[in-house]
Design a protein around this motif. Structure first.
Motif, PDB file in Angstrom:
ATOM      1  N   LEU A   1       0.754  -1.324   0.012  1.00  0.00           N
ATOM      2  CA  LEU A   1       0.016   0.055   0.057  1.00  0.00           C
ATOM      3  C   LEU A   1       0.863   1.167  -0.169  1.00  0.00           C
ATOM      4  O   LEU A   1       0.522   2.179  -0.527  1.00  0.00           O
ATOM      5  N   LEU A   2       1.806   1.450   0.661  1.00  0.00           N
ATOM      6  CA  LEU A   2       2.860   2.521   0.766  1.00  0.00           C
ATOM      7  C   LEU A   2       3.227   2.645  -0.493  1.00  0.00           C
ATOM      8  O   LEU A   2       3.487   3.601  -1.168  1.00  0.00           O
ATOM      9  N   ILE A   3       3.874   1.632  -1.434  1.00  0.00           N
ATOM     10  CA  ILE A   3       4.352   1.781  -2.753  1.00  0.00           C
ATOM     11  C   ILE A   3       3.294   2.406  -3.598  1.00  0.00           C
ATOM     12  O   ILE A   3       3.560   3.405  -4.445  1.00  0.00           O
ATOM     13  N   ALA A   4       1.923   1.951  -3.678  1.00  0.00           N
ATOM     14  CA  ALA A   4       0.843   2.281  -4.183  1.00  0.00           C
ATOM     15  C   ALA A   4       0.716   3.574  -4.149  1.00  0.00           C
ATOM     16  O   ALA A   4       0.301   4.681  -4.917  1.00  0.00           O
ATOM     17  N   LEU A   5       0.716   4.111  -2.704  1.00  0.00           N
ATOM     18  CA  LEU A   5       0.372   5.427  -2.342  1.00  0.00           C
ATOM     19  C   LEU A   5       1.487   6.419  -2.893  1.00  0.00           C
ATOM     20  O   LEU A   5       0.981   7.408  -3.472  1.00  0.00           O
ATOM     21  N   ILE A   6       2.757   6.370  -2.951  1.00  0.00           N
ATOM     22  CA  ILE A   6       3.646   7.328  -3.284  1.00  0.00           C
ATOM     23  C   ILE A   6       3.636   7.046  -4.895  1.00  0.00           C
ATOM     24  O   ILE A   6       3.724   8.137  -5.253  1.00  0.00           O
ATOM     25  N   LYS A   7       3.589   6.089  -5.568  1.00  0.00           N
ATOM     26  CA  LYS A   7       3.313   6.174  -6.943  1.00  0.00           C
ATOM     27  C   LYS A   7       2.341   7.094  -7.305  1.00  0.00           C
ATOM     28  O   LYS A   7       2.285   7.633  -8.464  1.00  0.00           O
ATOM     29  N   ALA A   8       1.127   7.019  -6.385  1.00  0.00           N
ATOM     30  CA  ALA A   8      -0.099   7.642  -7.006  1.00  0.00           C
ATOM     31  C   ALA A   8       0.145   9.342  -6.961  1.00  0.00           C
ATOM     32  O   ALA A   8      -0.163   9.964  -7.747  1.00  0.00           O
TER      33      ALA A   8
END
Length: 276
Positions: free
Chosen positions: A20-27
């Motif tokens: 989720l952290l990766i998806a959040l930063i990429k967003a």
């Protein structure tokens, strides 16, 4: 210091948190503006899955090793983050949040890490010496407020304590309230373990009283019913999650649920707004 994440590295909570952290930063990085990333409880940054501590619990077999055996492409970004600190197809090392965040940095982004415990902080500095990260050795809650508002217009604060102290949730609640007053538009991520639904429900009631308009709660319960006195799962509170992250979230959560469900259990992973 009693808690050692090396016993738990790569477990199901790490898989969910880092996915989720990766998806959040990429967003957030879909916009070109610089980001400041702050990790208040950084730990040592890198963990040996073949070491005695990790092998004693074997928790990575139900976490990161499952992710590497799962073909779902929605987990590719997570697997790539783990693969980046390994050689060969099988993971032998696990990146803590500092190494995950460092991989995501663009030239315009900043990374600030904090670890209060001297031994862990010493190791963290060695692990991060090939990055541009700044490493602090301060009280996490003091640093959290001291770094706000961030030097860049946008930023993310990751709060991932061990929950050793009885007042940990109270300190998070009080600091989050103060941080929101200083930095209402910022993104904050708070990780927490799930052991008792009633106790967790009482904490949520306290957080609701903060009246933060956009606080998302993601909960991952491993078992179909509570297992008394053991780890039942983990979750994240996310303040001001971006639209692109919310759009992609349902599919990612279902992929994580299906991959991590223990044998004989369907498991549950939900995302809901925390509102009064």
């Amino acid at each position: 210091m009693n808690y050692r994440h090396s016993f738990h590295a790569g477990n199901s909570a790490d898989v969910v948190k880092h996915s989720l952290l990766i998806a959040l930063i990429k967003a957030l990085q879909q916009k070109p503006g610089a980001l400041t990333l702050i990790d208040t409880h950084a730990g040592r940054g890198l963990y040996d899955l073949d070491g005695a501590e990790a092998q004693r619990t074997g928790e990575s077999t139900e976490g990161v090793l499952r992710a590497f055996a799962d073909p779902n492409p929605l987990l590719d970004d997570y697997r790539a983050a783990v693969q980046a600190v390994n050689i060969g197809p099988e993971p032998h090392f696990y990146p803590g949040s500092p190494r995950v965040l460092a991989q995501l940095l663009r030239p315009q982004d900043l990374l600030i890490l904090n670890e209060k415990h001297p031994e862990e902080a010493h190791t963290l500095r060695k692990v991060m010496r090939d990055t541009s990260a700044a490493v602090h050795e301060r009280d996490a809650y003091e640093l959290w407020l001291a770094m706000l508002p961030t030097r860049t217009a946008r930023g993310v604060v990751v709060v991932d304590p061990p929950y050793e102290q009885l007042d940990e949730r109270a300190r998070i609640t009080a600091t989050l309230a103060a941080a929101y007053r200083k930095w209402a538009h910022g993104v904050t991520v708070v990780w927490y373990p799930l052991k008792d639904r009633a106790a967790h429900g009482r904490w949520k009631e306290q957080l609701k009283k903060l009246r933060i308009p956009k606080m998302l709660e993601v909960e991952h319960w491993l078992y179909d019913g509570d297992q008394p006195d053991i780890y039942n799962g983990a979750g994240l509170f996310i303040v001001n999650p971006p639209y692109a992250f919310m759009q992609a979230l349902p599919s990612l959560l279902e992929a994580l649920r299906a991959m991590l469900a223990p044998e004989g259990h369907r498991g549950e992973i939900t995302a809901d707004w925390l509102s009064v």
